[in-house]
Scaffold this motif. Sequence first.
Motif, PDB file in Angstrom:
ATOM      1  N   HIS A  34      -3.715  -7.198   4.383  1.00 28.81           N
ATOM      2  CA  HIS A  34      -4.922  -6.648   4.996  1.00 28.81           C
ATOM      3  C   HIS A  34      -4.791  -6.552   6.507  1.00 28.81           C
ATOM      4  N   LYS A  37      -2.608  -3.529   7.029  1.00 29.91           N
ATOM      5  CA  LYS A  37      -3.388  -2.328   6.684  1.00 29.91           C
ATOM      6  C   LYS A  37      -4.306  -1.929   7.831  1.00 29.91           C
ATOM      7  N   LEU A  60      -0.200  -2.017  -4.083  1.00 18.58           N
ATOM      8  CA  LEU A  60      -1.472  -2.572  -3.609  1.00 18.58           C
ATOM      9  C   LEU A  60      -2.137  -1.610  -2.640  1.00 18.58           C
ATOM     10  N   ASP A  63      -3.744   1.274  -4.365  1.00 12.37           N
ATOM     11  CA  ASP A  63      -4.996   0.882  -5.025  1.00 12.37           C
ATOM     12  C   ASP A  63      -6.129   0.653  -4.036  1.00 12.37           C
ATOM     13  N   LEU A  64      -5.828  -0.017  -2.907  1.00 14.96           N
ATOM     14  CA  LEU A  64      -6.880  -0.450  -1.987  1.00 14.96           C
ATOM     15  C   LEU A  64      -7.000   0.377  -0.715  1.00 14.96           C
ATOM     16  N   ALA A  65      -5.917   0.999  -0.298  1.00 20.14           N
ATOM     17  CA  ALA A  65      -5.928   1.705   0.983  1.00 20.14           C
ATOM     18  C   ALA A  65      -4.967   2.889   0.935  1.00 20.14           C
ATOM     19  N   THR A  94       0.192 -12.305  -0.231  1.00 16.87           N
ATOM     20  CA  THR A  94       0.635 -10.939  -0.519  1.00 16.87           C
ATOM     21  C   THR A  94       2.105 -10.714  -0.175  1.00 16.87           C
TER      22      THR A  94
END
Length: 261
Positions: A34, A37, A60, A63-65, A94
């Motif tokens: 995160h 990101k 990941l 999926d998230l960003a 992560t």
Amino acid sequence: MDDRADGGSDGGPEGAVRAWRRQADAAVLLDGFHALKHAVRFGADVPVALAVDRAAVLALAADLAPDVVADLDKLLVEVEQDVLRALVPRLHPTGVAALAGRPARADHLAALRREGRTTPVVVLDNPRNLGNAGAVIRLAAGYGAAGVVTTGSLDPWHPTVVRGGAGLHFATAVERLGADELPRGPLYALGPEGADIRGLKLPDDALLAFGSERNGLSAELRARADQLVSLPMRPQVSSYNLATSVGMTLFHWSAHSTNAP
């Protein structure tokens, strides 16, 4: 920081690790997915990014960003877990870490001191808890605050603070200043004896000052305050967590401002 570690220009994983070691002392540690990101999303200069499982990190991100997948695909270099663990104080679950260049102090000061500022600046008066400071920066970025200023000895760019802020230091202006160097604006200081915040409208250019949970506001900031403000609290409850207090105050500001997100 131009030692790009994309797996080719500097010798693959070994070159990426060499680039890390060359730059680590002067760089901001981005600890975890995160943090990386948000740093990428808000335009940080990221010269090296390492992952234990590159494919898993990209999955990941998808999926998230999904907006940062292409950038991460260029940046991430896969290394062994033991290698990455040796480079960071505490490996994030992560399995990813990166280095970023710290934004120019002059740019942050210009943003904090800009005439006609339309969102508040959060002032943490001599904070002590690194994780709480990071959580406050995360809140401030989410509410679109102009920045977060700390006084005292705590470094707001300490790796633990950046980890707690999930890399959102790059989404707002974060600086340490002396109490006599604060940006202009009416100073609203939070304290239990102040006026109930529910009866106030906080101006968009306010400085919102919070003391530490143990010691409260310094006498210097208290004396400079244009208004002492209190948060609603049940009798016999001692205090709120610092980040909770900041979140409540920013929410109150946002509910009455057309400049809030």
